[in-house]
Design a protein around this motif. Structure first.
Motif, mmCIF file in Angstrom:
data_model
loop_
_atom_site.group_PDB
_atom_site.id
_atom_site.type_symbol
_atom_site.label_atom_id
_atom_site.label_comp_id
_atom_site.label_asym_id
_atom_site.label_seq_id
_atom_site.Cartn_x
_atom_site.Cartn_y
_atom_site.Cartn_z
ATOM 1 N N ASP A 31 0.981 -1.097 0.023
ATOM 2 C CA ASP A 31 -0.264 0.050 -0.052
ATOM 3 C C ASP A 31 0.868 1.329 0.059
ATOM 4 O OD1 ASP A 31 -2.302 -1.490 0.218
ATOM 5 O OD2 ASP A 31 -2.188 -1.417 2.531
ATOM 6 N N GLY A 32 0.314 2.293 -0.473
ATOM 7 C CA GLY A 32 1.094 3.696 -0.750
ATOM 8 C C GLY A 32 2.226 3.822 -1.642
ATOM 9 N N LEU A 48 7.801 8.770 2.630
ATOM 10 C CA LEU A 48 6.765 9.018 1.926
ATOM 11 C C LEU A 48 6.257 10.505 2.079
ATOM 12 C CD1 LEU A 48 4.050 7.997 0.798
ATOM 13 C CD2 LEU A 48 2.947 7.805 2.880
ATOM 14 N N LYS A 120 -3.612 4.217 8.513
ATOM 15 C CA LYS A 120 -3.746 4.920 7.193
ATOM 16 C C LYS A 120 -3.668 6.452 7.142
ATOM 17 C CE LYS A 120 -6.034 1.254 5.412
ATOM 18 N NZ LYS A 120 -5.015 0.156 5.347
#
Length: 160
Positions: A31-32, A48, A120
């Protein structure tokens, strides 16, 4: 103070994060849009890029996650700070961060580990305001840094 010194030692090892040229980063599957970045002196971290704040994750010598948040326009003074951390839509936790330049480091406490690694979104409330960080995939990013970061963290002499 001892914890702050340990974090500063960790930062001194990994802070070429934002300042020195890195080896090319590679996307971490999952994810991401987390990228795995090597540190020239050894070790690695995951990063990120965010709209409000950039998020980085690394591992300390005790195999625990350390979250770093940063912005180019921040310039923190010395000393630990207590800030608010909201994980997803949960309650605000008061946590201690250790600032170094334009980065604030949070050694994830055992009681928040699962929530942080499964998060999240995180919202950090600092004296300068609230900063939202989408962090989907943080757990996978942490798993990716353990193999390349743990040996380097353990090789760094502990603060005296």
């Amino acid at each position: 103070m001892r914890r702050a010194a340990a974090l500063v030692g960790l930062v001194m090892t990994f802070t070429p994060l934002a300042t020195a040229a890195q080896d090319p980063s590679q996307l971490i599957p999952g994810d991401g849009d987390w990228t795995l970045n090597s540190v020239p002196s050894g070790g690695c971290y995951a990063r990120l890029a965010g709209r409000d704040v950039d998020t980085m994750v690394m591992v300390n010598r005790l195999s625990k996650p350390v979250i770093a948040i940063g912005r180019a326009d921040w310039n923190f003074g010395p000393g630990d700070m207590t800030v608010g951390l909201r994980i997803d839509m949960g309650p605000v936790h008061q946590v201690t961060v250790s600032p170094v330049g334009n980065i604030a480091l949070f050694a994830v406490t055992d009681d928040l580990r699962d929530a942080v690694l499964g998060a999240k979104n995180m919202t950090w409330t600092l004296p300068s305001g609230a900063y939202a960080a989408p962090v989907a995939g943080l757990g996978k990013a942490f798993q990716a840094v353990v193999p390349c970061g743990l040996a380097a963290a353990q090789a760094t002499p502990p603060p005296t």
